[in-house]
Design a protein around this motif. Structure first.
Motif, short mmCIF file in Angstrom:
data_model
loop_
_atom_site.label_atom_id
_atom_site.label_comp_id
_atom_site.label_asym_id
_atom_site.label_seq_id
_atom_site.Cartn_x
_atom_site.Cartn_y
_atom_site.Cartn_z
N UNK A 1 0.83 -1.19 0.00
CA UNK A 1 0.00 0.00 0.00
C UNK A 1 0.87 1.25 0.00
N UNK A 2 2.02 1.21 0.67
CA UNK A 2 2.93 2.33 0.68
C UNK A 2 4.10 2.03 -0.23
N UNK A 3 4.85 3.07 -0.68
CA UNK A 3 5.96 2.81 -1.58
C UNK A 3 7.08 2.07 -0.87
N UNK A 4 7.78 1.19 -1.62
CA UNK A 4 8.88 0.41 -1.06
C UNK A 4 10.12 0.68 -1.88
N UNK A 5 10.85 1.73 -1.68
CA UNK A 5 12.00 2.03 -2.52
C UNK A 5 13.09 1.01 -2.33
N UNK A 6 13.89 0.81 -3.35
CA UNK A 6 15.12 0.04 -3.22
C UNK A 6 16.10 0.89 -2.42
N UNK A 233 8.18 -2.63 9.26
CA UNK A 233 9.49 -2.45 9.86
C UNK A 233 10.55 -2.06 8.85
N UNK A 234 10.22 -2.19 7.57
CA UNK A 234 11.16 -1.88 6.49
C UNK A 234 10.37 -1.54 5.24
N UNK A 235 10.92 -0.66 4.42
CA UNK A 235 10.31 -0.38 3.13
C UNK A 235 10.77 -1.37 2.06
N UNK A 236 11.66 -2.30 2.44
CA UNK A 236 12.23 -3.22 1.46
C UNK A 236 11.93 -4.68 1.74
N UNK A 237 12.10 -5.11 2.99
CA UNK A 237 11.97 -6.52 3.32
C UNK A 237 11.22 -6.71 4.64
N UNK A 238 10.10 -6.06 4.76
CA UNK A 238 9.33 -6.15 6.00
C UNK A 238 8.74 -7.55 6.17
N UNK A 239 8.84 -8.07 7.37
CA UNK A 239 8.27 -9.39 7.67
C UNK A 239 7.45 -9.36 8.95
N UNK A 240 6.98 -8.18 9.33
CA UNK A 240 6.17 -8.05 10.53
C UNK A 240 4.70 -7.85 10.20
N UNK A 241 4.28 -8.31 9.03
CA UNK A 241 2.88 -8.21 8.64
C UNK A 241 2.05 -9.34 9.21
#
Length: 596
Positions: A1-6, A233-241
């Motif tokens: 839903x939100x942007x996930x920049x590299x 927790x991260x815009x790249x590799x979040x795993x707290x969903x």
């Protein structure tokens, strides 16, 4: 839903944000001209929702007041649509969700005069937005109990709902089916902040199993927050969903959670999920699109376990995956995958992914999205469909996140929060207030025409698709059985739209309706491969795909100028194949599975 920049984009945001600037990441991205208004359109769309009696508006959920400053962002989902023959009269019906407590979802059932009527309340599947229980995010249909009627699973932020279809009562003339909620008795009473689900028979026992994808963590009650540390927790590799769940159908009206035992758990903020036999080994796999992270492909190992494949070409770039659309866009008899992301020029250009399936050759997917195929704006739902019946699958994509003020934009604030440290953006309290600002608002839909395998062209401006609503879900169906695919679009805080397609009349077509006899009556997960004109094309019966959507069960193929089909191969969910020689074109072919 939100942007996930590299990483390089996050660094740019942080650097330029410090000096009051903006990351201009896309300065070298190609600009591709759209079609000329003088171009002869390959087909036409006409928006006909009101003509059909469909008048439905989505309303967003209202969450805990602690999130009021970014409510449009956090509560930016919930508009969804799914298609099924709910009353078993041979015609597709439409189910749409809204998300505000006290408002009713809609079940539009086709009437004898060709129009639709909302019977959700009468049927018992309307009032599902209930304080303390949850608000609707989407739905999928499937005959879980094998009685021949399509049952309804509504996933919510909160407890889901399984509504058993008891059919149209004997003697009734209104065509309204009656539903009974059986969630608790079925073992599905789990708090899941879900934004996706799909039915499929992963162990080929003839019973539909269910995969449900969590988005926000299941530990969170979005209306009664203990604190505001609920974001990624991260815009790249979040795993707290939220946790994803695999429920095994035990055959007695009950389901069992077998997620961990089967090895297909994920907590990566899943938004899109679809099930299909992508590696052609006879067993249905799972493909997942995740917010704030990479896509995931789980291979089904003969119904005994799922294996996450980490070297198939999906993990080298993290994106903001919104949907999983499946389609044979190459006419090679194999399914490819389209995953939408965020592409907003001047701010963040990720590009959508068109995954070319080369699993048989070297065990990988390859991304072949470029130009207009990659650049659709802030993209959400999409589906493949041959809208001109020329024998090649096209794409319909909806876009736009938050349409508010046309003079104020939130992208600068997004840049600041993206450049902050993880603990900052994890806590919603630290996010700048949105006010009346837009965020990638007023973006039009895209209609990507497949030019016979020689590239894609966005023809939306010349085929009649020009709405600027915040699109979310897309479903396709031949609503009146005329051999043409209509498109149903659910818009966030907007109306449910129906685009009636008008392909060129000289193009031919063939359709298939699969009838299962092993419990899974609508043959979800089954497929048909047609051989025609030196090509082959496959389509799968949909148990839930795209973003918060589900397509009609019948499978429609365009043939172009080809006058006949050499053969059609049906692969049933059991893995058994059935061949039809020279099936009749310009009609739907009903194929019934042999009883076990």
């Amino acid at each position: 839903m939100s942007p996930h920049p590299a990483r390089r984009i996050l660094v740019a945001f942080a650097f330029f944000g410090a000096i009051g600037g903006i990351a201009w990441y896309d300065r070298n991205q190609p600009r591709v001209a759209g079609p000329s208004r003088d171009m002869d359109a390959p087909f036409r769309f006409r928006e006909v929702s009101k003509e059909l009696g469909i008048d439905f508006m989505h309303t967003a959920p209202v969450l805990d007041s602690k999130l009021a400053h970014i409510m449009p962002h956090v509560a930016g989902m919930g508009a969804a649509v799914s298609i099924a023959d709910a009353n078993h009269d041979g015609r597709p019906d439409v189910y749409a969700t809204t998300s505000e407590f006290g408002l009713s979802n809609a079940l539009y059932v086709r009437q004898p005069d060709g129009k639709f009527r909302d019977v959700a309340r009468e049927a018992g599947v309307g009032e599902l937005n209930v304080e303390g229980r949850g608000c609707s995010m989407g739905s999928v249909w499937g005959d879980y109990d094998g009685d021949g009627d399509e049952d309804l699973f509504v996933y919510r932020w909160g407890y889901p709902v399984l509504a058993r279809n008891d059919g149209v009562p004997a003697g009734a003339t209104d065509g309204v089916p009656k539903f009974t909620e059986v969630t608790r008795d079925a073992g599905l009473e789990h708090w899941i902040n879900a934004n996706g689900a799909t039915w499929f028979d992963y162990d080929r026992d003839g019973r539909l199993d269910l995969y449900v994808a969590g988005y926000f963590s299941e530990a969170i009650d979005l209306w009664n927050l203990a604190d505001t540390t609920i974001m990624q927790e991260s815009f790249e590799f979040a795993s707290n969903g939220g946790r994803n769940w695999l429920f095994h159908n035990l055959g007695d009206g009950k389901f069992e959670d077998v997620t961990d035992a089967m090895g297909c758990n994920s907590t990566r903020w899943t938004l899109g999920v679809a099930a299909a036999d992508l590696n052609a080994d006879g067993w249905v796999d799972l493909y997942i699109a995740n917010d704030y992270g990479p896509e995931e492909y789980f291979v089904n190992r003969e119904g005994k376990r799922f294996e996450l494949m980490d070297k198939v070409g999906l993990a080298e770039s993290s994106k903001s995956g919104m949907c999983v659309a499946l389609g044979d866009f190459e006419n090679k008899g194999r399914l490819g995958v389209y995953v939408t992301n965020i592409s907003v020029r001047r701010y963040l250009f990720q590009g959508n992914n068109l995954r070319v399936n080369r699993l048989a050759e070297d065990g990988r997917f390859y991304n072949d999205a470029r130009d207009q195929l990659a650049d659709c704006g802030w993209a959400w739902g999409s589906q493949f469909g041959d809208f001109d019946n020329d024998g090649w699958r096209d794409l319909f994509v909806v876009n736009g996140f938050i349409s508010a003020s046309k003079d104020q934009d939130y992208w600068y604030e997004m840049g600041k929060i993206a450049g902050a440290a993880g603990p900052m953006f994890l806590d919603a309290q630290h996010w700048p207030a949105m006010g009346d600002k837009s965020l990638s608002g007023y973006e039009r839909s895209r209609v990507l025409w497949n030019k016979a395998g020689r590239g894609w062209m966005d023809v939306a401006p010349i085929v009649g698709v020009d709405d600027l609503y915040d699109g979310r879900a897309v479903a396709i169906a031949d609503l009146d059985g005329r051999g043409a695919l209509d498109v149903i679009v659910a818009n966030q805080r907007g109306p449910l739209l129906v685009y009636r397609s008008e392909p060129k009349s000289e193009n031919r077509w063939i359709g298939f309706e699969l009838v299962g006899k092993r419990g899974n009556s609508s043959a979800i997960g089954g497929s048909v491969t047609i051989h025609f004109g030196g090509k082959q094309q496959v389509a799968v019966v949909d148990g839930g795909s795209g973003f918060c959507s589900q397509n009609e069960r019948r499978l429609l193929f365009g043939l172009g100028s080809v006058a006949s089909v050499d053969k059609a191969v049906v692969r049933w969910p059991s893995g058994v194949e059935q061949e039809l020689v020279a099936p009749k074109v310009q009609s739907y072919v009903r194929v019934t599975e042999e009883a076990p």
